[in-house]
Design a protein around this motif. Structure first.
Motif, short mmCIF file in Angstrom:
data_model
loop_
_atom_site.label_atom_id
_atom_site.label_comp_id
_atom_site.label_asym_id
_atom_site.label_seq_id
_atom_site.Cartn_x
_atom_site.Cartn_y
_atom_site.Cartn_z
N ASP A 1 0.80 -1.22 0.00
CA ASP A 1 0.00 0.00 0.00
C ASP A 1 0.84 1.27 0.00
O ASP A 1 0.50 2.25 -0.66
N GLY A 2 1.92 1.23 0.76
CA GLY A 2 2.77 2.42 0.84
C GLY A 2 3.35 2.78 -0.52
O GLY A 2 3.32 3.94 -0.94
N TYR B 1 0.37 4.03 -2.94
CA TYR B 1 -0.07 5.41 -2.76
C TYR B 1 1.06 6.41 -3.04
O TYR B 1 0.81 7.52 -3.49
N GLU C 1 -12.57 1.34 -3.21
CA GLU C 1 -11.40 2.22 -3.16
C GLU C 1 -11.43 3.16 -1.96
O GLU C 1 -10.41 3.43 -1.35
N GLY C 2 -12.63 3.65 -1.65
CA GLY C 2 -12.77 4.44 -0.43
C GLY C 2 -12.44 3.61 0.79
O GLY C 2 -11.79 4.09 1.73
N ALA C 3 -12.85 2.36 0.76
CA ALA C 3 -12.60 1.47 1.90
C ALA C 3 -11.10 1.21 2.06
O ALA C 3 -10.56 1.28 3.16
N TYR D 1 -8.63 3.05 1.16
CA TYR D 1 -8.03 4.28 1.68
C TYR D 1 -8.24 4.40 3.18
O TYR D 1 -7.29 4.55 3.96
N TYR D 2 -9.48 4.26 3.59
CA TYR D 2 -9.83 4.46 4.99
C TYR D 2 -9.24 3.36 5.88
O TYR D 2 -8.68 3.64 6.95
N SER E 1 -6.65 1.65 5.56
CA SER E 1 -5.20 1.65 5.71
C SER E 1 -4.75 2.47 6.92
O SER E 1 -3.59 2.40 7.32
N MET E 2 -5.68 3.25 7.49
CA MET E 2 -5.31 4.03 8.69
C MET E 2 -5.69 3.30 9.97
O MET E 2 -5.26 3.67 11.05
N GLU F 1 -5.68 0.68 12.77
CA GLU F 1 -4.72 -0.27 13.33
C GLU F 1 -5.44 -1.36 14.10
O GLU F 1 -5.09 -2.52 14.02
N MET G 1 -11.73 -3.21 15.17
CA MET G 1 -12.34 -2.10 14.44
C MET G 1 -12.23 -2.32 12.94
O MET G 1 -13.17 -2.08 12.20
N LYS H 1 -15.36 -2.44 10.24
CA LYS H 1 -15.48 -1.54 9.08
C LYS H 1 -15.59 -2.34 7.79
O LYS H 1 -16.40 -2.03 6.92
N ILE I 1 -19.02 -3.48 7.33
CA ILE I 1 -19.90 -2.38 6.92
C ILE I 1 -19.80 -2.15 5.41
O ILE I 1 -20.81 -2.05 4.71
N PHE I 2 -18.58 -2.11 4.91
CA PHE I 2 -18.40 -1.76 3.51
C PHE I 2 -18.80 -2.92 2.59
O PHE I 2 -19.34 -2.69 1.51
N PHE J 1 -0.39 11.75 2.71
CA PHE J 1 -1.07 10.51 3.08
C PHE J 1 -0.15 9.30 2.90
O PHE J 1 -0.12 8.40 3.75
N SER J 2 0.60 9.30 1.82
CA SER J 2 1.43 8.12 1.53
C SER J 2 2.52 7.93 2.60
O SER J 2 3.14 6.87 2.65
N ILE K 1 1.87 7.78 5.79
CA ILE K 1 1.32 7.04 6.94
C ILE K 1 1.87 5.63 7.02
O ILE K 1 1.91 5.04 8.09
N PHE K 2 2.30 5.10 5.89
CA PHE K 2 2.71 3.70 5.85
C PHE K 2 4.09 3.47 6.45
O PHE K 2 4.49 2.35 6.70
N LYS L 1 0.27 8.42 10.73
CA LYS L 1 -0.90 7.58 10.57
C LYS L 1 -1.96 7.93 11.62
O LYS L 1 -3.15 8.07 11.30
N ARG M 1 -5.72 9.24 11.01
CA ARG M 1 -6.85 8.50 11.56
C ARG M 1 -7.74 9.42 12.39
O ARG M 1 -8.96 9.42 12.24
N VAL N 1 -17.18 6.76 2.84
CA VAL N 1 -16.39 5.83 2.04
C VAL N 1 -16.65 6.08 0.55
O VAL N 1 -15.73 5.95 -0.27
N GLU O 1 -14.75 9.45 -0.27
CA GLU O 1 -13.30 9.29 -0.36
C GLU O 1 -12.89 8.46 -1.57
O GLU O 1 -11.90 8.76 -2.22
N GLY O 2 -13.67 7.42 -1.84
CA GLY O 2 -13.42 6.66 -3.06
C GLY O 2 -13.59 7.54 -4.29
O GLY O 2 -12.82 7.45 -5.24
#
Lengths: 194, 194
Positions: free
Chosen positions: A104-105, A108, A162-164, A166-167, A169-170, A172, A176, A180, A183-184, B111-112, B114-115, B121, B125, B159, B162-163
DNA sequence: TTTAAAGTTGAATGATCATTCAATATTATG
DNA sequence: CATAATATTGAATGATCATTCAACTTTAAA
């Protein structure tokens, strides 16, 4: 034109670039570092990739090709079964296969370059158009959806995915994270309801 | 502890950093360049921000504070009217106010990070949790939605938002852009239906 | 007004950067 | 085998980097 050696070397260099970028980020991965990592002089890298920009744009092609691969197992399945429950591949979209496929790093980090590089932007755009087309094809296989606008549907599904990504990835906290994801996923299932 | 001068200087430096990052990207914006841009020696920048990492983490705080601001006009409205149609602020979420508020290239560039940086991060969040809380509060004001799980709803709305932001940033064609925006807006309206 | 603190300057540090180049080694071709 | 093309090496380039430091100037406090 291109020899076996040159093809292998290029691949080796790009993969080394990718590996180091996972740890340090693209912006901190110099040609010298790649060279040291692979045990070759920086000049050899520049022999195959004349400028750093070219090297980066090859890394991006490498990454985008990988991303497209999430579909190949699903499409293979479809060929055999002639039917796949959309729920199955929605699950796959949300699975961690993607994180396995590409860091992911790095992803992005590459993505953030689209804002200052037209070529890179175009490459990303093409990937995403392809991803949507592929999803549409899969949706078209499902008779239960034959009343639906599958092109629209694939846009709507992907924007959630894609929104999921992104979100998530924050996030931890493992619990939780699972909440999420659920939900998605439900949000996408809702879209798939006839 | 902190004098007027130091507060102003820090602000000036961070804003200079941000401005240059819009053009060159964070990764190409050096302390020397910021100094030249602002007409001050690099050593003065390092007097206020002892390391580059500290400078970057201040830029990120600056950006995240800005992003939260999209809500302040809406919340002010709510205080006066005691009622706002959710459709109005969904429109606002999709408007280009955000692009005006904060440059997409700089945003995704930050943002990138955060990884590879736990602190960054956490900051991202926290911002996103706040954004969702704020949206929930607004949804709670709407009687038509009082049967709904507004916490869930705000997750689902964001979501998509953001997507959409991610995807739309690759789209160049104006007409296509407007088409997609409409699709994603409708997707959110669908969620808001009682 | 003296003195301490904060603000500012500019020069210098060594590290690292992408890139160039000429020389050498290996491989493919005729 | 000869020779041309390709692959590889290692040293050198100047630019730029973040950071340090000592000296100087302005401002605030006593």
């Amino acid at each position: 034109m291109s020899t076996r050696v040159s093809i292998d070397r290029k691949k080796e260099i790009i993969e080394g670039f990718y590996e180091l970028s996972k740890v340090n980020g693209i912006e901190n991965t110099s040609i010298a570092k790649i060279g040291k990592h692979l045990g070759m002089p920086p000049s050899l890298i520049m022999h195959y990739f004349p400028t750093r920009d070219i090297l980066i744009s090859n890394l991006i092609s490498f990454i985008l090709k990988r991303m497209l691969r999430i579909y190949t197992p699903i499409i293979k399945e479809l060929r055999v079964q002639n039917y796949t429950d959309p729920v199955t591949f929605v699950d796959r979209l949300f699975s961690r296969d993607w994180n396995l496929l590409i860091d992911d790093g790095v992803f992005y980090g590459c993505f953030s370059l689209i804002f200052r590089n037209e070529t890179i932007k175009r490459e990303f755009r093409n990937l995403h158009l392809k991803l949507r087309e592929n999803l549409k094809e899969i949706l078209d296989q499902d008779e239960k959806l034959n009343q639906k606008d599958t092109a629209l549907l694939s846009e709507q599904i992907f924007v959630v995915v894609e929104g999921a990504y992104y979100y998530l990835s924050m996030i931890e906290d493992e619990e939780m994270y699972e909440d999420k994801v659920q939900i998605f996923k439900n949000q996408v299932y809702q879209l798939l309801k006839p």
